[in-house]
Design an enzyme around this catalytic site. Structure first.
Site: not given
Length: 748
Positions: A109-110, A160, A164, A261
């Site tokens: 993620d991210d 995603h 955010h 991550h």
């Protein structure tokens, strides 16, 4: 006394008067300037858009950092909350899919992050393991090359969101925008779109609540597959490599969607744990696949190839080739972001340079202005024997009927012997007749066809009887002792010209108050500095005195530029004459009455200054004493009157940018600190000029409004300088409200 010439014939009765040469030139000039004004505004708009885009990319827009917790999930079906981590809506029905035993879907993620993501990709490639990366759109648009490598390596990507944010707090329009912008970023970066989605702050299915469930339903109807996890490595907590590996390992040989991550913070422990984790899971007999690989295994389709059912395959199901408008809009987004990513750091460097230059200028002005004031006001200071001989005062006038009487009556009260030469430059409003009708002693009116201010001044010099000539504007008022004080420096034979102290007379108006601050703080404080450095760049047109010999030596007033006063001042320096400032010789002038008039005035000043500097660019190589202006004055004027003001808007732009996207309080304090420094400088300038401090109350508003307009004018001038063009002498509309002040300091 009137010097005869042939005046223009009066228009025939009943006929419309034909426009004068001046009016025709002004009309042509105005038509030429409109596109340049528009271009200047477009440049400022482009800079603003770049800053807004950069701020939006950094996910700080609106500052919405809310994360919903503890909400009810009564509307969410139980089989979704208790089901597998892959949620889709085939046929409009919510369906969950679990990861098969001994299978790992490795998700990240991210990202992408320029530091950590390439290291993750290198590890995955080394171990021949696919990953599924849920990417933040703003990061995709900033690092498109990483995403391209990611897809080419055989990994899957998912949405995603773009900034955010917790979508459960957002409107449907915001949700749609977050998804569409991320898809555009993917299209521009890797030429694909994706059907995979993971919401921020909702990694597990038990995070679905009554607020977020409609979001998943809506996305599912649009064909998106929402991906959750069974197992969380919690690597963002940085618990240590062993803990990350332990927490990411599923129990009892179960399959799992596992979360790591690759961005969002310091990820060195993730990079260290990932190889150890992959080796451990492979040793236990696990295989690694992607989300599409799981779905292909659970729901095989006849038309799918064998590759799409294999672990790590199925990319065709999640990725789609971007075509048409989506592809081109995506490429445009990535290109715009690239511009922003280059522009903002460059502007940041420029801001530092401008800030240092501005602070340095303030410090230098304060130190040198104080030295100049103490030097010129000490009791024993003298230029030499008093100058008592008569001088010629030249008053160029074009349609000055509102002001000419006040101007001439102020000169008639002069305590120094003078002759007054009014050069009427083809006025059509009776200016010459008014001057003659006053019957004032020593006044001569010279008429000429409309030819512009430089020609009018040169005509006045030709008619002057005395060796010292004072030049002023037709809307300016002198105090009784102004001429006497102005000519005293000519006791020094090296002095060729003297600049007086121009004051704003109609300072009760808003524009007048702003320009009053500018005159006292900027122009007059500057002139003290330049005088001490012996490189005065401009003798103001409102009040200046010249040796007639020096004017003739340099060829008189030139019409090559819009700033004939700056032009002749530099020419006098280059001819070896000294130019000084006499602070006690005051002239009162009228500030423009409207923003349009102010724009015209300042445009002529700024563009004319650029023309004069370019005309005298060879002064940089002048030798000897006459080369002092080129060595000292030219660099200072270019830096402080062209370069620094052009880039000065960076301070305001970055202040607003920081307030919106970074830290409002810190940005506000920084702006107030700069304002405080300017207030100190202004207060000292007011003290030197013996002005009342109450006008400084207008300074914060001046910084917010007036200064921004001056920036636009300067940008307009730069655009004109780059594209070509020129104007003739422009006449500003005057009211004639400025008279001789009652007090010595003009406190009106």
């Amino acid at each position: 006394m009137t010097t005869p010439s042939t005046p223009p014939a009066p228009p025939a009765r009943g006929r419309r008067r034909a426009p004068s040469r001046m009016e025709r030139a002004a009309g042509r000039a105005a038509a030429l300037q409109r596109p340049r004004v528009l271009l200047a505004l477009l440049l400022l708009l482009a800079l603003t858009c770049v800053m807004l885009l950069d701020g939006y990319l950094r996910a700080e827009v609106g500052g919405d950092q809310r994360v919903r917790t503890g909400a009810s999930a009564s509307d969410v079906p139980d089989d979704v909350l208790d089901g597998g981590p892959i949620l889709s809506f085939p046929g409009g029905q919510a369906t969950t899919v679990s990861v098969p035993d001994k299978t790992i879907v490795l998700t990240f993620d991210d990202g992408p992050d320029p530091t950590w993501t390439p290291q993750v990709l290198e590890i995955l490639e080394k171990y021949d393991v696919p990953g599924t990366f849920f990417l933040v759109g703003s990061m995709v648009s900033r690092h498109p090359g990483i995403v391209r490598d990611m897809v080419e390596q055989g990994n899957e990507v998912g949405v995603h969101t773009f900034t955010h944010v917790d979508l459960s707090y957002q409107s449907q329009a915001r949700v749609t925008r977050e998804i569409e912008q991320t898809q555009l970023a993917l299209a521009g970066a890797a030429g694909i779109t994706t059907t995979l989605f993971r919401a921020p702050y909702s990694s597990e299915t038990d995070a679905i609540d009554n607020y977020s469930w409609p979001v998943y339903e809506s996305l599912g109807q649009d064909g998106y597959t929402s991906v959750f996890i069974d197992t969380d490595s919690d690597d963002w907590k940085r618990p240590g490599v062993s803990k990350i590996v332990e927490w990411a390992t599923p129990e009892d040989d179960e399959g799992a969607s596992v979360l790591f991550h690759d961005a969002g913070g310091e990820r060195s422990q993730t990079i260290e744990a990932l190889p150890e984790y992959i080796e451990k899971m492979k040793a236990k007999g696990y295989t690694f696949t992607t989300v599409s690989g799981v779905m292909a295994e659970q729901q095989p389709q006849p038309q799918q190839s064998e590759q799409s059912r294999q672990p790590g395959g199925g990319l065709q199901a999640a990725h789609h080739e971007a075509t048409g408008a989506t592809l081109y809009e995506g490429k445009a987004l990535v290109a715009a972001v690239a511009v922003a990513e280059w522009t903002v750091p460059a502007l940041s460097v420029g801001l530092v340079i401008v800030g240092v230059a501005v602070m340095g200028r303030f410090a230098m002005m304060l130190v040198l202005a104080r030295r100049h004031h103490r030097q010129r006001n000490r009791r024993r200071f003298s230029w030499g024997p008093p100058v008592t001989g008569p001088v010629s005062v030249i008053v160029p006038a074009y349609n000055e009927k509102e002001c000419i009487e006040a101007t001439l009556r102020s000169l008639a009260r002069s305590t120094h012997p003078i002759e007054i030469i009014v050069v009427d430059d083809g006025s059509t409003d009776g200016t010459a007749e008014i001057a003659e009708s006053l019957g004032l002693p020593g006044v001569r009116v010279v008429r000429q066809a409309n030819a512009g201010k430089p020609a009018a001044l040169n005509n006045g010099v030709r008619h002057a009887r005395y060796d010292i000539v004072v030049m002023m504007d037709g809307d300016t008022v002198f105090e009784p002792d102004t001429v006497g004080r102005l000519v005293q420096p000519f006791a020094d034979p090296s002095v060729g010209a003297v600049a007086g102290n121009a004051k704003v007379g109609n300072r009760r108006t808003l524009i007048g108050a702003w320009q009053h601050i500018e005159y006292v703080m900027g122009f007059n404080l500057d002139r003290r500095m330049y005088d001490l450095l012996r490189c005065m760049p401009t003798i103001p047109g409102a009040i200046g005195a010249f040796r007639r010999e020096a004017v003739l030596q340099v060829g008189g007033m030139s019409d090559d530029t819009l700033a004939e006063d700056t032009d002749i001042t530099i020419a006098l320096h280059r001819a070896g004459w000294r130019v000084v400032y006499e602070e006690h010789a005051r002239a009162w002038t009228e500030a423009p009455g409207s923003l349009g008039q102010l724009w015209s005035q300042r445009y002529r000043w700024s563009y004319g200054t650029m023309q004069a500097l370019w005309k005298h660019r060879r002064s940089l190589t002048d030798k000897g004493p006459s080369g002092r202006f080129g060595r000292v004055g030219m660099p200072l004027v270019v830096l402080f009157q062209v370069v620094t003001p052009v880039f000065a808007p960076l301070i305001d732009v970055f202040t607003v940018y920081s307030m919106v996207f970074v830290d409002f309080r810190a940005a506000l304090l920084a702006w107030l600190a700069v304002l405080a420094v300017q207030l100190v400088c202004a207060a000292y300038a007011f003290r030197l000029d013996r002005e009342k401090y109450r006008y400084l109350l207008m300074m914060p508003l001046q910084q917010l409004a007036y200064r921004q307009m001056m920036y636009l004018v300067l940008i307009h001038s730069c655009v004109t300088a780059l594209t070509g063009g020129r104007l003739r002498w422009q006449k500003l509309k005057r009211t004639g409200e400025v008279g001789t002040p009652a007090g010595p300091s003009g406190t009106g």
